[in-house]
Design an enzyme around this catalytic site. Structure first.
Site, PDB file in Angstrom:
ATOM      1  CG  LEU A   1      -6.943  -9.544   6.639  1.00 54.45           C
ATOM      2  CD1 LEU A   1      -7.730  -8.874   7.391  1.00 54.45           C
ATOM      3  CD2 LEU A   1      -6.353 -10.932   7.373  1.00 54.45           C
TER       4      LEU A   1
ATOM      5  CE  LYS B   1      -3.753  -2.029   2.617  1.00 53.31           C
ATOM      6  NZ  LYS B   1      -4.669  -1.874   3.887  1.00 53.31           N
TER       7      LYS B   1
ATOM      8  CD  GLU C   1     -11.938   3.187   5.807  1.00 52.41           C
ATOM      9  OE1 GLU C   1     -12.773   3.894   5.019  1.00 52.41           O
ATOM     10  OE2 GLU C   1     -11.227   2.431   5.471  1.00 52.41           O
TER      11      GLU C   1
ATOM     12  NE  ARG D   1     -14.873  10.941   4.418  1.00 53.69           N
ATOM     13  CZ  ARG D   1     -14.074  10.033   4.004  1.00 53.69           C
ATOM     14  NH1 ARG D   1     -12.737  10.079   4.350  1.00 53.69           N
ATOM     15  NH2 ARG D   1     -14.361   8.884   3.729  1.00 53.69           N
TER      16      ARG D   1
HETATM   17  C1  MV4 Z   1      -6.863  -4.496   2.655  1.00 55.54           C
HETATM   18  C2  MV4 Z   1      -7.259  -5.601   2.400  1.00 55.54           C
HETATM   19  C3  MV4 Z   1      -6.960  -6.751   2.577  1.00 55.54           C
HETATM   20  N1  MV4 Z   1      -5.867  -6.923   3.570  1.00 55.54           N
HETATM   21  N2  MV4 Z   1      -5.542  -4.942   3.509  1.00 55.54           N
HETATM   22  C4  MV4 Z   1      -8.893  -1.121  -0.052  1.00 55.54           C
HETATM   23  C5  MV4 Z   1      -8.870   0.441   0.218  1.00 55.54           C
HETATM   24  C6  MV4 Z   1      -8.420   0.607   1.544  1.00 55.54           C
HETATM   25  N3  MV4 Z   1      -8.981   1.497   2.296  1.00 55.54           N
HETATM   26  C7  MV4 Z   1      -7.848  -0.711   2.047  1.00 55.54           C
HETATM   27  N4  MV4 Z   1      -8.128  -1.630   1.253  1.00 55.54           N
HETATM   28  C8  MV4 Z   1      -7.988  -3.096   1.677  1.00 55.54           C
HETATM   29  N5  MV4 Z   1      -7.133  -3.235   2.542  1.00 55.54           N
HETATM   30  C9  MV4 Z   1      -5.131  -5.836   3.998  1.00 55.54           C
HETATM   31  N6  MV4 Z   1      -4.348  -6.064   4.630  1.00 55.54           N
HETATM   32  C10 MV4 Z   1      -8.231  -5.538   1.433  1.00 55.54           C
HETATM   33  C11 MV4 Z   1      -8.700  -4.192   0.946  1.00 55.54           C
HETATM   34  C12 MV4 Z   1      -9.811  -3.993   0.184  1.00 55.54           C
HETATM   35  C13 MV4 Z   1     -11.086  -3.446   0.621  1.00 55.54           C
HETATM   36  C14 MV4 Z   1     -11.091  -2.696   1.765  1.00 55.54           C
HETATM   37  C15 MV4 Z   1     -12.194  -2.305   2.382  1.00 55.54           C
HETATM   38  C16 MV4 Z   1     -13.304  -2.309   1.388  1.00 55.54           C
HETATM   39  C17 MV4 Z   1     -13.508  -2.740  -0.062  1.00 55.54           C
HETATM   40  C18 MV4 Z   1     -12.087  -3.381  -0.441  1.00 55.54           C
HETATM   41  C19 MV4 Z   1     -11.989  -3.529  -1.930  1.00 55.54           C
HETATM   42  C20 MV4 Z   1     -10.810  -4.405  -2.095  1.00 55.54           C
HETATM   43  C21 MV4 Z   1      -9.833  -4.379  -1.461  1.00 55.54           C
END
Ligand code: MV4
Length: 454
Positions: free
Chosen positions: A202, A157, A274, A290
């Site tokens: 995850l 990320k 979140e 926000r």
């Molecule tokens: C993740 C994940 C799985 N494992 N981190 C997507 C946007 C950002 N806010 C974080 N995201 C994710 N982080 C880990 N360690 C999967 C996502 C993700 C996701 C998270 C929340 C809502 C929709 C999503 C769609 C795709 C991936």
């Protein structure tokens, strides 16, 4: 208390903030682009200032124009809404330097949470559970070492990331070079910094977020969770509270962890933490500093007006209640209604020929649309939020079905048919969905090889 608030936003949220101000006896200043001269938030505000051409970068993101509008009109505070400049610490700093209150947390807190690496560090120190992760990655070799330490699959990320941009997943050593290189390149193109880091990936989590309110004196309450797993392309589609995945005890436990963490960080104003939730465990992802689009879901089950609370807190008021005073009542669901093709999600701006919003007990529609309104093509395609509230999830679902049926929007395509379809799926009805459910459902609908059972 403030006498006049400038609302640095457009659309339904500008109207939402205006309504809170009106009920508090506070005068409002709308700002608008040239394309929004006929918008409802402009009509209802006490004063309106045109801040530039249609493009957001020339108007709603134009910091000097917005601050000048506040000075000219004598506004003593600015509410940024969501999106646009709402999480821009440089803007908040500029606002405060001009002696105007930014309705939100402090500039330092915005900077801390705006950077994923420092936010994660603060979260760990405050006792929040996180996924296994790395510090900033320096090289591909560094990435490979950390991936083996954490164990595949991993996700890379961007430190400045958000909305899924610059994220890359690797399932083995074979993928790591490409994932690292691509993540870094995407970050460089999209964000101020190309610094990236790594987390354990995850595979089937839910997205569950906790709403908090904190005043300047260390009083903190949590207002429960929102399950936002029904999403597509990092855009939430339906949100609900309580989450069908949590029981009373899990809610109390994560609520207390969050409350203590927020107090320890010294955060103030409204905020959202979140989490990803998988196999009964929570993992902190990021904090939004926000007001969020889906805040009405929380307002419905708690009876608390989040915008009024934001304004009161920013003006230096005490919360005036503690956690035990917060009562959670019933179940609320929000559908985001976008002017889009419901199959392809391609935006569909145009003229609203006819508009009839549903009503009745337990139905709220937040929208700035009216019959004859011309949706400009320059902004987000969300045109309304439909929020229903009822005693139980089943009753809320029945009410949602009824309200969607009553909704009449002519002239543009909307996502109403998509919502009707989602809420008739057995998995949705059972609350059995994760963050991938909607995309899989859309694929199965569009795939001719699959038996659609029709
Ligand atoms: C993740 C994940 C799985 N494992 N981190 C997507 C946007 C950002 N806010 C974080 N995201 C994710 N982080 C880990 N360690 C999967 C996502 C993700 C996701 C998270 C929340 C809502 C929709 C999503 C769609 C795709 C991936």
């Amino acid at each position: 208390m403030f006498e006049k608030i400038l609302i640095a936003n457009r659309g339904e949220v500008a109207l939402r903030i205006h309504r809170a101000c009106r009920e508090m006896g506070i005068r409002t200043v709308a700002v608008h682009s040239e394309a929004d001269a006929n918008a409802m938030h402009v009509r209802l505000a006490d004063e309106a200032v045109c801040i530039g051409p249609a493009r957001s970068t020339d108007s709603y993101l134009n910091k000097p124009a917005i601050i000048s509008a506040a000075i000219i009109t004598g506004a003593d505070a600015i509410h940024p809404g969501y999106g646009f400049l709402s999480e821009n610490a440089d803007f908040a700093e500029m606002v405060e330097k001009h002696g105007i209150t930014f309705i939100g947390p402090t500039v330092e807190q915005m900077r801390l949470m705006g950077d994923k690496i420092t936010a994660r560090k603060a979260a760990i120190e405050a006792g929040l559970p996180v996924t296994e992760g790395s510090p900033a990655l320096e090289t591909v070799e560094d990435a490979r070492l950390w991936a083996n330490k954490i164990g595949y699959p991993i996700i890379i990320k961007a430190k400045d990331g958000g909305g899924g941009k610059g994220m890359k997943i690797a399932f083995s050593d074979d993928d790591i070079e490409e994932a690292y290189t691509m993540a870094k390149a995407e970050a460089k193109a999209a964000f101020p910094s190309d610094v990236v880091y790594m987390e354990k990936y995850l595979q089937h989590p839910r997205h569950i977020e906790m709403q908090v309110l904190a005043d300047k004196y260390g009083n903190v309450v949590h207002l429960g969770e929102r399950d936002c797993s029904i999403q597509r392309n990092n855009q939430k589609v339906i949100e609900e509270s309580p989450s069908p995945a949590l029981n009373e005890q899990q809610r109390r436990e994560i609520g207390e962890i969050v409350r203590k963490a927020i107090a320890k960080i010294g955060y103030c104003n409204a905020g959202t933490l979140e989490f990803l939730y998988e196999n009964g465990k929570f993992y902190f992802m990021e904090m939004n500093t926000r007001l969020q689009v889906e805040h009405p879901v929380t307002e419905a089950i708690t009876g608390i007006d989040l915008v009024k609370e934001q304004i009161r807190i920013a003006a230096g008021a005490q919360l005036g209640y503690t956690q035990k005073d917060i009562q959670f009542s019933g179940h609320a669901i929000e559908c985001r209604i976008n002017a889009e093709n419901p199959q392809t999600f391609v935006p569909c701006p145009g003229k609203i020929e006819e508009w009839h919003a549903p009503g009745g007990l337990g139905v709220r529609v937040d929208s700035e649309i009216y019959s004859g309104y011309q949706i400009p093509p320059f902004y987000d395609s969300m045109i309304a939020k439909l929020i229903v509230h009822a005693g139980t999830r089943n009753a809320a679902l029945m009410r949602l079905r009824r309200a969607l049926e009553e909704f009449v929007i002519m002239g543009v395509q909307t996502t109403i048919p998509l919502h009707q379809e989602i809420i008739s799926q057995p998995e949705y009805l059972d609350g059995q969905y994760d963050i991938h459910w909607l995309e899989k459902f859309m694929q199965s609908k569009n795939s001719p090889t699959e038996d659609k059972g029709e």
